[in-house]
Scaffold this motif. Structure first.
Motif, short mmCIF file in Angstrom:
data_model
loop_
_atom_site.label_atom_id
_atom_site.label_comp_id
_atom_site.label_asym_id
_atom_site.label_seq_id
_atom_site.Cartn_x
_atom_site.Cartn_y
_atom_site.Cartn_z
N THR A 187 42.35 64.61 33.80
CA THR A 187 43.58 64.85 34.29
C THR A 187 44.19 63.94 35.30
N LEU A 188 43.74 62.66 35.15
CA LEU A 188 45.10 62.02 35.94
C LEU A 188 45.40 61.80 35.05
N THR A 189 45.48 61.23 33.43
CA THR A 189 46.15 60.86 32.79
C THR A 189 47.18 61.76 31.74
N ARG A 190 46.70 63.37 31.82
CA ARG A 190 47.59 63.97 32.06
C ARG A 190 48.80 63.62 33.18
N TYR A 191 48.42 63.84 34.21
CA TYR A 191 49.67 63.52 35.72
C TYR A 191 50.33 62.38 35.23
N PHE A 192 50.31 61.08 34.73
CA PHE A 192 51.33 60.35 34.18
C PHE A 192 51.94 60.60 33.19
N SER A 193 51.37 61.64 33.06
CA SER A 193 51.97 61.77 31.24
C SER A 193 53.27 62.83 31.14
N LEU A 194 53.21 64.10 32.58
CA LEU A 194 53.65 64.35 33.11
C LEU A 194 55.15 63.59 32.94
N MET A 240 50.16 51.16 43.54
CA MET A 240 50.64 51.41 44.41
C MET A 240 50.68 53.14 43.34
N LEU A 241 51.05 54.07 44.27
CA LEU A 241 51.02 54.94 43.06
C LEU A 241 52.34 55.26 41.95
N ARG A 246 56.21 54.58 37.91
CA ARG A 246 57.36 53.88 36.60
C ARG A 246 57.21 53.00 35.12
N ARG A 247 55.83 52.61 36.06
CA ARG A 247 55.21 51.50 34.49
C ARG A 247 54.82 52.37 33.51
N ALA A 248 54.62 53.81 33.96
CA ALA A 248 54.69 54.94 32.71
C ALA A 248 55.87 55.16 31.92
N GLY A 249 56.68 54.90 32.79
CA GLY A 249 58.40 55.10 32.42
C GLY A 249 58.42 56.64 33.36
N ARG A 250 57.88 57.53 33.06
CA ARG A 250 58.22 58.79 34.94
C ARG A 250 58.69 58.42 35.52
N GLN A 307 45.97 47.05 36.63
CA GLN A 307 47.37 47.29 36.39
C GLN A 307 47.14 47.00 34.85
N GLN A 308 46.04 45.93 34.05
CA GLN A 308 46.16 45.46 32.51
C GLN A 308 45.45 47.29 32.16
N ALA A 309 44.44 47.68 32.81
CA ALA A 309 43.69 49.10 32.21
C ALA A 309 44.89 49.70 32.20
N PHE A 310 45.91 50.46 33.22
CA PHE A 310 46.64 51.47 33.52
C PHE A 310 47.74 51.08 31.97
N ASP A 311 48.32 49.51 31.90
CA ASP A 311 49.73 49.18 30.96
C ASP A 311 48.66 49.81 29.43
N ASP A 312 47.44 49.73 29.48
CA ASP A 312 46.82 49.71 27.77
C ASP A 312 46.81 51.29 27.72
N PHE A 313 47.02 52.39 28.67
CA PHE A 313 46.42 53.67 28.36
C PHE A 313 47.97 53.92 28.50
N VAL A 314 49.54 53.32 28.51
CA VAL A 314 50.30 53.57 28.96
C VAL A 314 50.91 53.23 27.51
N HIS A 315 50.75 52.17 27.13
CA HIS A 315 51.06 51.53 25.41
C HIS A 315 50.02 51.78 24.33
#
Length: 344
Positions: A187-194, A240-241, A246-250, A307-315
């Motif tokens: 759910t969280l990764t799909r949320y950040f993909s919106l 921060m949320l 912003r790091r996900a480009g959303r 931060q690195q974990a989130f960036d790896d998800f985004v990339h």
């Protein structure tokens, strides 16, 4: 070293990958992967020489499997409530009733000497009265009353009860923060993909994340080594949320908190439909845990920071930014200059 290991939840990412890693570990004789449905072909390949057993841990017959296979180590990796609210009843049964049946099977078998439970930092709940950081001994200010938070509290209660009845058994409970990674679908990764990410107006929650590879590594070590106790597991640092969006480009879209639940219902069938009440609380108040015990007593240091974990998800997901970071920074600088000129 364990001789026969039983891993639950192998139709999903964590369970299947963990079963495969344990099957490759030197000294492990046999690994059984249990679930109600077979894993996908890709996950079956990841399981390697681990054997799949189609069984429902909610059924008392799980005790027969544990006994006849002479299982000595059990990993409850299926305790995960992530999913749409429509599947809430099934998830609760698997988490709570399934764990109760599984631990009853462990108690009745004298061969079982180790239990590893995948739990969640959701046991602490989320409220405006929370401390800045939760330790393993911190009691939640508001006891969770629903959702996966309540499930996690009940699951850990069963684990403590088993420990009292079987003091000879090593029991390890791992409280994971939210998992992210290139192959994590939640759910969280799909949320950040919106493209437009709803946020609660006036709030900017602190998020602490754990990379899926770190989750697998700590589960593997807990299974192969002796680390009884309760351990928080999360990456260093927080995001921060707003930073994460912003790091996900959303594009963040602030809405009043009271509008979020109706919005999730209106968007049922989209990526946002899976947000539950307790997940909304996290996006409202955030939650951070202390991992000192994991480092000092368990001896594990996560490879990825939050931060690195989130960036790896985004990339890894190759999320295309709707607005380039350069344009966002330029707009922020211009806004700062405008505020300065206005004397605010």
């Amino acid at each position: 070293m364990p001789d026969v290991v039983l891993v639950t939840g192998v139709s999903r990412f964590i369970g299947a990958h963990l079963a495969g890693r344990l099957a490759e570990a030197p000294g492990v004789g046999r690994v059984l992967g249990v679930d109600v449905v077979p894993p996908s072909p890709e996950l079956s390949r990841r399981m390697g020489r681990a054997e799949f057993v189609r069984a429902d841990i909610r059924n008392p017959l799980i005790a027969k499997i544990v006994s006849e296979a002479r299982v000595d180590t059990v990993v409850q990796a299926s305790t995960d409530s992530d999913g749409p609210p429509s599947a809430r009843t099934v998830h609760k049964e698997m988490n709570v009733l399934g764990t109760m049946r599984l631990m009853a099977a462990c108690q009745s078998s004298p061969l079982v000497r180790k239990l590893v439970v995948r739990s969640s930092s959701a046991v602490y709940g989320a409220s405006p009265r929370d401390p800045a950081v939760f330790t393993e001994d911190t009691a939640p200010k508001d006891l969770p009353s629903s959702g996966r938070s309540k499930d996690a509290v009940e699951v850990e209660g069963y684990a403590r009860g088993l420990g009292r009845r079987r003091p000879d058994m090593d029991i390890t409970v791992l409280r994971f923060t939210d998992l992210v990674g290139p192959r994590v679908d939640s759910t969280l990764t799909r949320y950040f993909s919106l493209p437009l990410v709803p946020t609660i107006f006036g709030r900017d929650a602190r998020l602490q994340l754990l990379h899926s590879e770190d989750a697998l590594a700590v589960l593997q070590r807990a299974t192969l080594e002796e680390h009884p106790g309760v351990f928080n597991a999360g990456g260093d640092g927080v995001l921060m949320l707003g930073q994460a969006i912003r790091r996900a480009g959303r594009v963040p879209t602030p809405v009043p908190g009271s509008a979020i639940p109706p919005l999730t219902g209106f968007l049922r069938g989209t990526n946002l439909a899976g947000l539950s009440a307790d997940q909304l609380e996290i996006l409202n108040f955030g939650r951070v845990v202390d991992t000192t015990r994991l480092r000092e007593r368990f001896g594990f240091v996560p490879r990825w920071t939050t931060q690195q974990a989130f960036d790896d998800f985004v990339h890894g997901r190759d999320l295309r930014p709707l607005v380039s970071p350069e344009r966002i920074r330029a707009a922020e600088r211009e806004l700062g200059r405008a505020i300065s000129r206005a004397g605010w």
